[in-house]
Design a protein around this motif. Structure first.
Motif, short mmCIF file in Angstrom:
data_model
loop_
_atom_site.label_atom_id
_atom_site.label_comp_id
_atom_site.label_asym_id
_atom_site.label_seq_id
_atom_site.Cartn_x
_atom_site.Cartn_y
_atom_site.Cartn_z
N GLY A 851 0.79 -1.22 0.00
CA GLY A 851 0.00 0.00 0.00
C GLY A 851 0.82 1.27 0.00
N TYR A 852 2.11 1.17 0.39
CA TYR A 852 2.89 2.41 0.44
C TYR A 852 4.25 2.30 -0.23
CZ TYR A 852 5.00 0.10 4.56
OH TYR A 852 5.62 -0.78 5.41
N THR A 853 4.58 1.15 -0.76
CA THR A 853 5.85 1.04 -1.49
C THR A 853 5.77 -0.10 -2.47
OG1 THR A 853 8.23 0.66 -1.32
CG2 THR A 853 6.86 -0.44 0.30
N TYR A 854 6.44 0.05 -3.61
CA TYR A 854 6.56 -1.04 -4.55
C TYR A 854 7.73 -1.96 -4.20
CZ TYR A 854 3.35 1.48 -7.64
OH TYR A 854 2.27 2.10 -8.17
N LYS A 855 8.53 -1.54 -3.22
CA LYS A 855 9.72 -2.31 -2.87
C LYS A 855 9.35 -3.36 -1.83
CE LYS A 855 13.69 -0.36 -2.70
NZ LYS A 855 14.83 0.45 -2.25
N VAL A 856 9.33 -4.59 -2.25
CA VAL A 856 9.01 -5.68 -1.34
C VAL A 856 10.13 -6.70 -1.36
CG1 VAL A 856 6.53 -5.37 -1.54
CG2 VAL A 856 7.71 -6.87 -3.13
N ASN A 857 10.26 -7.46 -0.29
CA ASN A 857 11.33 -8.45 -0.21
C ASN A 857 10.78 -9.75 0.35
OD1 ASN A 857 11.00 -7.94 2.52
ND2 ASN A 857 12.80 -6.61 2.66
N GLU A 858 11.68 -10.58 0.88
CA GLU A 858 11.26 -11.89 1.39
C GLU A 858 10.20 -11.78 2.48
OE1 GLU A 858 15.75 -12.42 0.48
OE2 GLU A 858 14.37 -10.82 1.02
N LYS A 859 10.20 -10.65 3.22
CA LYS A 859 9.24 -10.50 4.32
C LYS A 859 7.79 -10.45 3.80
CE LYS A 859 12.14 -10.49 7.74
NZ LYS A 859 12.27 -9.41 8.71
N SER A 860 7.61 -10.12 2.51
CA SER A 860 6.27 -10.17 1.94
C SER A 860 5.79 -11.61 1.82
CB SER A 860 6.25 -9.48 0.57
OG SER A 860 6.70 -8.15 0.67
N ASP A 861 6.70 -12.51 1.45
CA ASP A 861 6.37 -13.94 1.45
C ASP A 861 6.03 -14.41 2.85
OD1 ASP A 861 8.59 -15.34 -1.14
OD2 ASP A 861 6.76 -14.17 -1.24
N VAL A 862 6.77 -13.90 3.85
CA VAL A 862 6.53 -14.30 5.24
C VAL A 862 5.11 -13.92 5.64
CG1 VAL A 862 7.23 -13.98 7.64
CG2 VAL A 862 8.97 -14.16 5.86
N TYR A 863 4.68 -12.71 5.26
CA TYR A 863 3.32 -12.28 5.58
C TYR A 863 2.30 -13.24 4.97
CZ TYR A 863 -0.86 -9.37 5.94
OH TYR A 863 -2.11 -8.91 6.23
N SER A 864 2.48 -13.54 3.68
CA SER A 864 1.53 -14.42 3.00
C SER A 864 1.52 -15.80 3.65
CB SER A 864 1.91 -14.54 1.52
OG SER A 864 1.93 -13.27 0.91
N PHE A 865 2.69 -16.28 4.06
CA PHE A 865 2.74 -17.58 4.72
C PHE A 865 2.01 -17.53 6.06
CE2 PHE A 865 4.79 -20.76 7.48
CZ PHE A 865 4.46 -21.89 6.76
N GLY A 866 2.09 -16.40 6.75
CA GLY A 866 1.34 -16.24 7.99
C GLY A 866 -0.15 -16.39 7.77
N VAL A 867 -0.64 -15.87 6.64
CA VAL A 867 -2.06 -16.04 6.31
C VAL A 867 -2.38 -17.52 6.10
CG1 VAL A 867 -3.86 -15.48 4.64
CG2 VAL A 867 -2.20 -13.74 5.29
N VAL A 868 -1.48 -18.24 5.43
CA VAL A 868 -1.68 -19.69 5.22
C VAL A 868 -1.75 -20.41 6.57
CG1 VAL A 868 -0.66 -21.80 4.29
CG2 VAL A 868 -0.60 -19.69 2.95
N LEU A 869 -0.87 -20.04 7.50
CA LEU A 869 -0.92 -20.64 8.83
C LEU A 869 -2.28 -20.38 9.50
CD1 LEU A 869 2.62 -19.93 10.37
CD2 LEU A 869 1.77 -22.06 9.37
N MET A 870 -2.79 -19.16 9.33
CA MET A 870 -4.10 -18.86 9.91
C MET A 870 -5.19 -19.72 9.28
SD MET A 870 -3.96 -14.72 10.38
CE MET A 870 -2.79 -13.96 11.53
#
Length: 977
Positions: A851-870
């Motif tokens: 929402g505030y930057t186009y620069k994303v890194n591995e931590k974006s994958d970590v967020y998505s994986f957190g959703v999978v865990l949920m």
């Protein structure tokens, strides 16, 4: 006399009438609220005096002075009736924190003019902050973690000069500079502004708030240097400024903060030395990790009588750790890893018997491991790897009852793995490679039943591999290479059903290869090279699916199984002159019947050859019969195709191309279709058909057919490089890519086929099966390991960018594979490993930083994986109507972390009660993964570690660092009182 009495009675009558007017106000409030705590409002009945209502306090005149209903599991139907509440003319305290109050507060609180205490914090309101500008008597204002968004009316603070405590953090406020209005609140003792999008520099006037005891503005965007003016806050006991953009040195005068007990400035860009902190003798917690600090650790730190936790990792510190460090108080942990420290490990940090973590890896420490730590029964993590330590590892350390990890690798340590290891019931990981350890591996190691990883490689360990190792049912990795082991490989090792990685190379092992190794369901890597193993390669090995097989330089004889004679295993059998080949591997002599080739095998080969010839004839006929039809349709075969194989292929290009048709379609995605291919040999494959784009970025295709027409499609420049990266991946939890087949207009990727579909299918569709908790947990760990490999195990990190449950495929044993790398949108990371400038992903899984930057890194994958865990824990989809407008599963779960009962309520009802506590442990990890700020999320390496350990932790104050400890990451930041 009588007239006076009459006046008194009349006055009391009027007074009684006023008090009776407060009853309907409170009953109206009761009707607006509901609660799971049925006893909260039992006393709120018309027959009772309002002063006898639970949670109500009256003044001496019998009027309502306080409403105290915090932490009562309250929710609201409609809205709080502030218009009537503020009619309580004597109301001074209104406390509704730590509930589930929701909705938008539209009514002003302006009539609550006598209010001194207002607490609406830790709720789930929406909309903007309510109007509080007329509350001039206010002394305590708590709106933290309340769900409010938009602009905060900072100017309203100008009329609240009596404020003592102000807590506004953990709200989604619009970015704003540090509010100068706060600097005029001279009576403030408590200021909590963490995680509310404050930017700019800390104003010098902060020193005006001389009454401050607590100052927190962590997790914002504050830059610049710490002003010297902060040294005036001599009553300050807690200062938290972590996870900002602060630069420069600690200012002169910072040492004047003599009352400071808790200081956290980690995850900034601070530099210089620590000399200004040497006079802070009351410190009990000091967190400065992930900065650019240099110089020596002041010797005075060793005299701090109250210090119990110290985290300094990832800086540039030099010199020794103070000898007396941690010897005075009940010291908890130290993490000084990844610096340039020298000298010995301080001997007395566990003197009081309370230490839990000793983490000093990756320094230049010397000397021996102090004997005292062998008696530190509270230790759970002992990590001293990558130093220059010498001497013998104290025997008792191997058997500490609460220890979960021993990491002494990359030192010069000696001595054996002691018999004490039988007492290490919680020990999960041993990392001791590259030392001088000697002696034998004791049979008692079988009693350390929680072991997951054993790495004793590159030592001088002798004797046999203990037979009892088969009792380690959770063992997944066994590395014993480059030692002096002898004897045979015990058959019992096949009982380690979780083993995925075995390396016993460069020893003196003899005997035969246990055929039972082929029964290990998760085995992915097997290295027995440079030993004295003899006999034949077991025929049962044909069932193994290994990414690495190395049997070279042994004394093996007989035929190499034909299924193992593939290019992927080139060199795997070298140095075994007794081996022969049926002709597939030209470097070995051809086998004859005298080399174990039975008559039955000869017949089988003949039958196979005849069958293959017949298959080729039939295939040729089929191609010929379809030629005219394909030419009319614009066949894929019109294209000139380039095949790049990454494994030995058991199929032809034509077999794949002929299967790209409507009846084989099993899925559609943004970049193309997915087809199931049934080969003539019975093998099943999945083929992804990717349409290339023209210069405008549009797909090039012909009419409604899946065939590509006019040439000139523009294949991504990075496609070949990315495919080459993926082709080199060899991991049991990443889907296998067999080959790519490309043309100018189209690209085909040929993968292994996973029969149980995706995790999404099994959780959310009509195809779903009842996944028990053990299966869900194994899927979580396996998928995490796959992502960990992509992020940390490849030569260059691979950012998936579309992690979701539908991209986690399940094989016949429900083992997970990470799939679908979005190759149609591949962008190479030109700016280093830090970021990718591609917006990709699926709604519900996309990290908030998009929402505030186009620069994303591995931590974006970590967020998505957190959703999978949920999803795994709750059984719910990422987006559901029950969550409310603009809400997703992350908002919903975080809103439930108020009480133990509410947390348990989100666990999937299909998970039995006995496993719900275990599920909550995984849910807590998911919450950490979905932290709003990327820097607060753990790495996938840490996620794997936490999942494997499933360590119980509090919802507030969870401690994590580069290896799982060292820093509080608040799941639900609460006001500390």
């Amino acid at each position: 006399m009588f007239p006076s009495l009459c006046y008194i009675l009349c006055f009391l009558s009027v007074l009684s009438g006023i008090k009776s007017d407060e009853l309907p106000i409170l009953l109206k409030l009761k009707s607006a609220l509901s609660t799971s705590n049925s006893k909260v409002f039992d006393s709120w009945v018309p027959t009772n005096s309002v002063c006898n209502f639970d949670g109500i306090t009256c003044n001496s005149n019998g009027f309502v002075r306080e409403i105290e209903l915090a932490n009562k599991n309250l929710s609201v139907s409609g809205a709080l009736p502030f218009d009537s509440i503020c009619q309580l003319q004597s109301l001074e305290k209104f406390s509704f924190g730590f509930n589930f109050l929701s909705g938008i507060i539209t009514e002003d609180l302006n009539n609550c003019v006598k209010l001194r205490y207002l607490d609406l914090g830790n709720n789930v309101f929406t909309g903007s902050v309510p109007n509080v500008s007329s509350l001039t008597e206010l002394q305590y204002l708590y709106l933290n973690n309340s769900g409010f968004s938009g602009d905060f009316p900072w100017k309203s603070l100008q009329s609240m000069m009596g404020l003592l405590q102000l807590s506004l953090g953990d709200n989604r406020l619009n970015p704003a500079p540090f509010p100068n209005e706060v600097l005029n609140l001279k009576n403030l003792t408590w200021l909590y502004l963490s995680n509310c999008t404050i930017k700019g520099e800390i104003p010098a006037g902060i020193g005006n708030l001389t009454e401050l005891r607590n100052l927190e503005f962590s997790a914002n965007m504050i830059s610049g240097e710490i002003p010297a003016d902060i040294g005036k806050l001599q009553k300050l006991w807690q200062l938290e400024v972590y996870n900002n953009l602060l630069t420069g040195k600690f200012p002169v005068g910072f040492g004047n903060l003599k009352s400071l007990e808790k200081f956290d400035a980690s995850m900034n860009h601070l530099e210089g030395d620590l000399s200004e902190l040497r006079s802070l003798t009351n410190l009990d917690t000091l967190q400065l990790f992930e900065n650019k600090l240099s110089g020596v650790i002041p010797v005075e730190f060793g005299e701090f009588k109250r210090l119990v936790s110290l985290s300094l990792y990832r800086n540039k510190l030099t010199g020794p750790l103070p000898e007396k460090l941690g010897s005075w108080a009940e010291f908890d942990y130290i993490d000084a890893s990844e610096n340039f420290l020298t000298g010995p490990i301080p001997p007395d940090m566990c003197k009081k018997g309370k230490m839990t973590e000793l983490l000093v890896l990756q320094n230049n420490l010397t000397g021996e491991i102090p004997l005292n730590y062998a008696n530190c029964l509270t230790l759970s993590r002992f990590r001293v790897s990558n130093n220059s330590l010498t001497g013998i590892v104290p025997a008792g350390i191997w058997g500490l009852p609460k220890l979960k990890i021993i990491d002494v690798a990359l030192n010069q340590l000696e001595g054996p793995v002691s018999l004490d290891i039988k007492q290490a019931k919680t020990l999960a990981q041993i990392y001791a490679r590259n030392n001088r350890l000697n002696g034998e591996i004791p049979e008692e190691i079988s009693k350390a039943s929680s072991l997951v990883s054993i790495d004793l490689s590159e030592n001088q360990i002798s004797g046999k591999i203990p037979v009892g190792i088969g009792e380690l049912k959770q063992l997944s990795s066994l590395h014993l290479q480059r030692n002096k082991l002898s004897g045979s490989i015990p058959d019992s090792i096949s009982s380690c059903s979780s083993l995925s990685d075995i390396n016993v190379a460069q020893n003196s092992l003899s005997g035969k290869i246990p055929s039972a190794l082929s029964s290990l369901p998760s085995l992915n890597s097997l290295n027995l090279s440079q030993n004295e193993v003899s006999g034949q390669i077991p025929n049962s090995f044909i069932s193994l699916r290994l990414s690495l097989l190395d049997l070279s330089n042994n004394r093996l004889t007989g035929p190499i199984p034909q299924s193992l004679s593939i290019a992927a295993y080139n060199g795997s059998f070298a140095g075994n002159p007794g081996l022969c080949s049926s002709g597939v591997i030209s470097s070995f002599r051809r086998c004859s019947s005298s080399h174990g080739m039975s008559k039955g095998v000869h017949v089988l080969i003949i039958c196979f050859t005849v069958g293959l010839v017949m298959l080729l004839v039939l295939l040729a006929f089929f191609i010929y019969s379809k030629k005219n039809e394909k030419e009319r349709q614009g066949s894929l075969k019109e294209e000139s195709w380039d095949v790049k194989s990454f494994h030995v292929l058991s199929f032809t290009e034509d077999e794949i191309l002929d299967s790209i048709k409507e009846e084989n379609l099993i899925g559609k995605g943004g970049s193309g279709n997915v087809y199931k291919v049934n080969l003539s040999n019975g093998k099943e494959l999945a083929v992804k058909h990717i349409w290339n784009t023209d210069s405008s970025g549009l797909k090039r295709s012909k009419s409604s057919t899946p065939m590509l027409g006019k040439r000139g499609g523009n294949k991504s420049k990075e496609f070949d490089a990315e495919v080459q990266t993926l082709s080199s991946i060899r991991h049991v939890n990443v889907v296998k890519l067999y080959c790519s087949i490309t043309s100018e207009d189209s690209s085909l990727l040929v993968y292994e086929y996973l029969p149980n579909g995706s995790l999404w299918d099994q959780l959310h569709t009509c195809q779903k099966m009842e996944l028990d908790w053990d299966t869900r947990y194994e899927i979580a760990v396996g998928a995490a390991k796959g992502l960990e490999y992509l992020h940390h195990g490849c030569q260059k990190p691979v950012i998936h960018r579309d992690v979701k449950s539908s991209n986690i495929l399940l094989d016949e044993f429900l083992k997970p594979r990470i799939a679908d790398f979005g190759l149609a949108m591949i962008v190479q990371v030109h700016g280093g490993k830090d970021s990718s400038h591609v917006i990709a992903g699926t709604h519900g899984y996309i990290a908030p930083e998009y929402g505030y930057t186009y620069k994303v890194n591995e931590k974006s994958d970590v967020y998505s994986f957190g959703v999978v865990l949920m999803e795994l824990v709750t059984g719910k989809r990422p987006i559901e109507p029950d969550y409310g407008d603009n809400k997703d599963i992350v908002n919903w779960v975080c809103s439930k972390v108020k009480t133990r009962e509410s947390i348990l309520s989100v666990v999937d009802s299909r998970i039995p009660e006995d496993y719900k506590e275990e599920a909550v442990k995984v849910l807590k990890i998911a919450i950490l993964c979905t932290a709003k700020l990327p820097t607060l999320r753990p790495t996938m390496r840490t996620v794997v570690q936490m999942l494997e350990e499933a360590e119980p932790c509090n919802l507030v104050g969870i401690v994590i660092s580069k290896d799982g400890t060292g820093k509080r990451m608040d799941v639900n930041q609460q006001r500390k009182v």
